[in-house]
Design a protein around this motif. Structure first.
Motif, PDB file in Angstrom:
ATOM      1  N   ILE A 205      27.342  -8.569 -20.688  1.00 13.37           N
ATOM      2  CA  ILE A 205      26.189  -9.354 -21.116  1.00 13.37           C
ATOM      3  C   ILE A 205      26.288  -9.536 -22.623  1.00 13.37           C
ATOM      4  O   ILE A 205      26.884  -8.694 -23.327  1.00 13.37           O
ATOM      5  N   ASP A 206      25.727 -10.627 -23.110  1.00 14.17           N
ATOM      6  CA  ASP A 206      25.742 -10.862 -24.547  1.00 14.17           C
ATOM      7  C   ASP A 206      25.057  -9.714 -25.283  1.00 14.17           C
ATOM      8  O   ASP A 206      24.033  -9.199 -24.835  1.00 14.17           O
ATOM      9  N   GLY A 207      25.621  -9.338 -26.418  1.00 16.25           N
ATOM     10  CA  GLY A 207      25.043  -8.258 -27.200  1.00 16.25           C
ATOM     11  C   GLY A 207      23.809  -8.715 -27.956  1.00 16.25           C
ATOM     12  O   GLY A 207      23.611  -9.904 -28.219  1.00 16.25           O
ATOM     13  N   GLY A 208      22.958  -7.762 -28.290  1.00 17.76           N
ATOM     14  CA  GLY A 208      21.738  -8.075 -29.027  1.00 17.76           C
ATOM     15  C   GLY A 208      21.106  -6.814 -29.564  1.00 17.76           C
ATOM     16  O   GLY A 208      21.571  -5.690 -29.301  1.00 17.76           O
ATOM     17  N   PRO A 209      20.020  -6.960 -30.324  1.00 18.45           N
ATOM     18  CA  PRO A 209      19.352  -5.788 -30.910  1.00 18.45           C
ATOM     19  C   PRO A 209      18.836  -4.799 -29.882  1.00 18.45           C
ATOM     20  O   PRO A 209      18.590  -3.627 -30.219  1.00 18.45           O
ATOM     21  N   ALA A 210      18.661  -5.227 -28.619  1.00 20.32           N
ATOM     22  CA  ALA A 210      18.137  -4.317 -27.603  1.00 20.32           C
ATOM     23  C   ALA A 210      19.138  -3.227 -27.253  1.00 20.32           C
ATOM     24  O   ALA A 210      18.756  -2.173 -26.734  1.00 20.32           O
ATOM     25  N   PHE A 211      20.431  -3.470 -27.497  1.00 19.89           N
ATOM     26  CA  PHE A 211      21.467  -2.520 -27.097  1.00 19.89           C
ATOM     27  C   PHE A 211      21.995  -1.799 -28.324  1.00 19.89           C
ATOM     28  O   PHE A 211      22.272  -2.427 -29.358  1.00 19.89           O
ATOM     29  N   ASN A 212      22.151  -0.504 -28.176  1.00 24.19           N
ATOM     30  CA  ASN A 212      22.585   0.316 -29.306  1.00 24.19           C
ATOM     31  C   ASN A 212      23.576   1.371 -28.828  1.00 24.19           C
ATOM     32  O   ASN A 212      23.194   2.411 -28.290  1.00 24.19           O
ATOM     33  N   GLY A 213      24.852   1.087 -28.996  1.00 24.21           N
ATOM     34  CA  GLY A 213      25.884   2.051 -28.636  1.00 24.21           C
ATOM     35  C   GLY A 213      26.088   2.172 -27.140  1.00 24.21           C
ATOM     36  O   GLY A 213      25.665   1.331 -26.347  1.00 24.21           O
ATOM     37  N   ARG A 214      26.765   3.246 -26.746  1.00 24.30           N
ATOM     38  CA  ARG A 214      27.070   3.496 -25.347  1.00 24.30           C
ATOM     39  C   ARG A 214      26.020   4.398 -24.713  1.00 24.30           C
ATOM     40  O   ARG A 214      25.192   4.990 -25.394  1.00 24.30           O
ATOM     41  N   GLY A 215      26.108   4.490 -23.370  1.00 22.80           N
ATOM     42  CA  GLY A 215      25.243   5.405 -22.647  1.00 22.80           C
ATOM     43  C   GLY A 215      24.012   4.741 -22.062  1.00 22.80           C
ATOM     44  O   GLY A 215      23.826   3.526 -22.137  1.00 22.80           O
ATOM     45  N   ALA A 216      23.149   5.560 -21.438  1.00 19.65           N
ATOM     46  CA  ALA A 216      21.947   5.056 -20.769  1.00 19.65           C
ATOM     47  C   ALA A 216      20.879   4.702 -21.785  1.00 19.65           C
ATOM     48  O   ALA A 216      20.647   5.438 -22.749  1.00 19.65           O
ATOM     49  N   GLN A 217      20.209   3.570 -21.556  1.00 20.12           N
ATOM     50  CA  GLN A 217      19.110   3.150 -22.405  1.00 20.12           C
ATOM     51  C   GLN A 217      18.234   2.150 -21.658  1.00 20.12           C
ATOM     52  O   GLN A 217      18.654   1.570 -20.652  1.00 20.12           O
ATOM     53  N   ALA A 218      17.011   1.978 -22.156  1.00 17.57           N
ATOM     54  CA  ALA A 218      16.042   1.115 -21.481  1.00 17.57           C
ATOM     55  C   ALA A 218      16.397  -0.346 -21.690  1.00 17.57           C
ATOM     56  O   ALA A 218      16.932  -0.738 -22.728  1.00 17.57           O
ATOM     57  N   ALA A 219      16.072  -1.152 -20.664  1.00 17.51           N
ATOM     58  CA  ALA A 219      16.265  -2.597 -20.744  1.00 17.51           C
ATOM     59  C   ALA A 219      15.158  -3.274 -19.947  1.00 17.51           C
ATOM     60  O   ALA A 219      14.518  -2.668 -19.085  1.00 17.51           O
ATOM     61  N   TRP A 220      14.926  -4.546 -20.218  1.00 19.93           N
ATOM     62  CA  TRP A 220      13.876  -5.324 -19.553  1.00 19.93           C
ATOM     63  C   TRP A 220      14.536  -6.419 -18.724  1.00 19.93           C
ATOM     64  O   TRP A 220      15.258  -7.261 -19.261  1.00 19.93           O
ATOM     65  N   VAL A 221      14.239  -6.394 -17.402  1.00 25.35           N
ATOM     66  CA  VAL A 221      14.771  -7.393 -16.479  1.00 25.35           C
ATOM     67  C   VAL A 221      13.694  -8.446 -16.236  1.00 25.35           C
ATOM     68  O   VAL A 221      12.576  -8.124 -15.821  1.00 25.35           O
ATOM     69  N   VAL A 222      14.032  -9.703 -16.490  1.00 30.54           N
ATOM     70  CA  VAL A 222      13.083 -10.808 -16.338  1.00 30.54           C
ATOM     71  C   VAL A 222      13.224 -11.404 -14.935  1.00 30.54           C
ATOM     72  O   VAL A 222      14.322 -11.807 -14.527  1.00 30.54           O
ATOM     73  N   LYS A 223      12.064 -11.445 -14.229  1.00 25.58           N
ATOM     74  CA  LYS A 223      12.072 -12.013 -12.874  1.00 25.58           C
ATOM     75  C   LYS A 223      10.633 -12.382 -12.481  1.00 25.58           C
ATOM     76  O   LYS A 223       9.722 -11.573 -12.669  1.00 25.58           O
ATOM     77  N   ASP A 224      10.464 -13.582 -11.932  1.00 27.55           N
ATOM     78  CA  ASP A 224       9.170 -14.047 -11.419  1.00 27.55           C
ATOM     79  C   ASP A 224       8.067 -13.930 -12.458  1.00 27.55           C
ATOM     80  O   ASP A 224       6.948 -13.456 -12.195  1.00 27.55           O
ATOM     81  N   GLY A 225       8.337 -14.311 -13.674  1.00 27.76           N
ATOM     82  CA  GLY A 225       7.315 -14.325 -14.713  1.00 27.76           C
ATOM     83  C   GLY A 225       6.979 -12.968 -15.262  1.00 27.76           C
ATOM     84  O   GLY A 225       6.013 -12.849 -16.033  1.00 27.76           O
ATOM     85  N   MET A 226       7.728 -11.938 -14.882  1.00 29.45           N
ATOM     86  CA  MET A 226       7.482 -10.592 -15.374  1.00 29.45           C
ATOM     87  C   MET A 226       8.781 -10.011 -15.945  1.00 29.45           C
ATOM     88  O   MET A 226       9.879 -10.377 -15.524  1.00 29.45           O
TER      89      MET A 226
END
Length: 415
Positions: A348-369
Motif C-alpha cells: 500500500i502507498d506509504g503515508g504518515p499513518a505508518f511508522n516502521g515495521r510491526g503491528a500498528q493501528a489502521a483505519w479501513v474505509v467501508k460503507d461510509g465508515m
C-alpha cells in the motif's frame, strides 16, 4: 352525579397514552441520534489520503543524501610560490585538452634557468680545462720519459764499458759502482715518471667525473625548472568542464596550491552519506535508486569508504547511466539503497499513518465508515510499505495521520 367511564373509553385512553409515550421515545431517540451524528467523530475524504491494498513488489530501502560528482576529476597545482599573471578561461566553461586556462608569473623561474645555464657552462668549461690539463701533463711526462730512457741507455752503455775496462784494470771499483748506481737511479726516475702518468690520469679523471656529475645534477635542475616554466602556463589536463579556477589576477599563490580543477563531462557518480547506524546493512553491489525531481536513476554501491566521520558513512554509487541528462556536478539527490526485495506481496502507498515495521493501528474505509483495525507492516521503500497481516487486496486504508481520534474505534466518513 358522576358516571363511571366505559371500558371502551378506558381502552382508548390507555392506547393514546402508549402512543404518546412511544412517540416521545422515538423523538428522543431521533434527537439523540441527530446530536450524536452532529457531534460524533467523523472525517472528510477531502481532508485525508486513502490508499488501496494491492499486490506488487516492494524493496526495503535505506534512505541517504547524495551528491553528484564526476568520475574523473583532476586538480592543477602551482609549481612554485608566485602570483596569477593573467586569467584566460572562466569557471563553468567547457575546455579542450591542453587549452590554456591562466598564466602564472614565471620571472623567478626564468632567473633560475639563466643561473643554471651559467653554471652548466662553467662546469662544461671545467671539464674541458681538466681534460686539456691532463693531456698537457701527459705530454710532459711522456717527454720526460723519453729523455730518461735516453739517459738510461747512456748509463747502461757507460756501465757496460766500465765492466770491460774493469777486467783490464783500467777502471777502479768506485767508478764501476758509480756507473751501476747511475743506471739504477735513471731506472727509478723512469719508473716514477710512468707512475706519474697513471696518477695524473686517475686524479684528473676523478675531477672530470665529479664535474660531469655536477653537470648532470645541474641538467636535472634545469629540466625541473623547464617543467615548472611549462606549468606556469596552466593548461587543461583533459577535455572536460572547468569547475574551479583562481580567477583573480595578481593574487598570491603558494607552491602546491590548487589553481584549477577540471572535471570530466557526462560521466558522473554519486557520493552518498548515511548514518553509521546502517553501516552493517551496506554491501558493495547493492542496488540503488537515485531520485531527483521525480526521476529515478538505477545504480549500485561501488565503494564503501572505511572511515566514519561525525557518525556518518560515505559510499560511492556507480550509475547505470552515468551520462544521463539529469546529472549535474554538485547536484543534490536522494539515494535509496535496496537491502531487501520482495515480489507478489501485499503493498500500500506509504503515508504518515505508518511508522516502521510491526503491528500498528489502521483505519479501513467501508460503507461510509472508517473502522479501526490492526495491521502488521513489513518492508518499506519510502513510497510504499508491505502489509504482512491485517488487510486484504482491495481494502481501502486511511494513510493520513489520525492520532487525534486514536481513542475511537469507528469514524464516520463524509465525501
Amino acid at each position: 352525579m358522576d358516571q363511571p367511564l366505559s371500558r371502551q373509553t378506558l381502552v382508548r385512553r390507555t392506547r393514546l397514552r402508549l402512543l404518546t409515550g412511544l412517540a416521545l421515545a422515538l423523538a428522543c431517540g431521533a434527537a439523540a441520534w441527530s446530536i450524536n451524528h452532529a457531534l460524533g467523530p467523523s472525517v472528510s475524504l477531502s481532508e485525508v489520503m486513502v490508499a488501496e491494498v494491492r499486490r506488487g513488489s516492494i524493496a526495503n530501502t535505506i534512505n541517504a543524501s547524495g551528491l553528484v560528482i564526476p568520475v574523473h576529476e583532476e586538480v592543477v597545482s602551482s609549481p612554485i610560490q608566485t602570483r596569477v599573471a593573467k586569467v584566460i578561461a572562466r569557471p563553468g566553461q567547457a575546455v579542450a585538452a591542453g587549452e590554456l586556462l591562466l598564466e602564472l608569473d614565471d620571472r623567478e623561474i626564468r632567473l633560475a634557468i639563466d643561473a643554471l645555464t651559467e653554471q652548466l657552462a662553467q662546469e662544461e668549461n671545467r671539464i674541458v680545462g681538466l681534460g686539456a690539463e691532463m693531456e698537457q701533463k701527459r705530454r710532459q711526462a711522456v717527454g720526460a720519459i723519453e729523455l730518461l730512457e735516453l739517459d738510461l741507455k747512456s748509463a747502461q752503455v757507460r756501465r757496460d764499458r766500465n765492466e770491460i775496462l774493469r777486467k783490464s784494470g783500467l777502471v777502479t771499483g768506485d767508478d764501476m759502482l758509480t756507473s751501476e748506481l747511475n743506471v739504477q737511479r735513471v731506472g727509478i726516475q723512469l719508473r716514477q715518471q710512468r707512475q706519474l702518468i697513471d696518477d695524473t690520469r686517475r686524479t684528473t679523471g676523478s675531477a672530470i667525473e665529479g664535474a660531469r656529475l655536477q653537470k648532470n645534477i645541474l641538467q636535472k635542475q634545469m629540466a625541473q625548472q623547464q617543467r615548472q616554466l611549462d606549468q606556469a602556463k596552466v593548461r587543461a589536463p583533459f577535455a572536460g568542464m572547468l569547475t574551479s579556477l583562481m580567477s583573480e589576477e595578481g593574487a598570491s599563490v603558494a607552491a602546491g596550491q590548487m589553481v584549477a580543477r577540471v572535471s570530466e563531462l557526462n560521466n558522473y557518480r554519486v557520493e552518498a552519506s548515511i548514518s553509521d547506524f546502517h553501516a552493517r546493512s551496506l554491501v558493495p553491489g547493492q542496488k540503488v535508486q537515485v531520485e531527483h525531481g521525480g526521476q529515478q536513476l538505477a545504480g549500485r554501491v561501488q565503494t564503501i569508504l572505511p572511515e566514519i566521520q561525525n557518525g556518518t558513512v560515505k559510499l560511492l554509487v556507480a550509475l547505470d547511466k552515468p551520462d544521463h541528462a539529469l546529472l549535474r556536478n554538485k547536484l543534490r539527490v536522494e539515494v535509496n539503497i535496496v537491502t531487501e526485495q520482495r515480489d507478489g506481496t501485499l503493498v500500500i502507498d506509504g503515508g504518515p499513518a505508518f511508522n516502521g515495521r510491526g503491528a500498528q493501528a489502521a483505519w479501513v474505509v467501508k460503507d461510509g465508515m472508517a473502522r479501526k483495525t490492526t495491521v502488521t507492516l513489513g518492508a518499506g521503500d519510502g513510497k510504499a510499505v508491505e502489509i504482512l497481516a491485517g488487510a486484504r487486496v482491495g481494502d481501502r486504508l486511511i494513510i493520513s495521520d489520525l492520532t487525534r481520534v486514536k481513542e475511537f474505534d469507528a469514524l464516520r466518513v463524509s465525501p
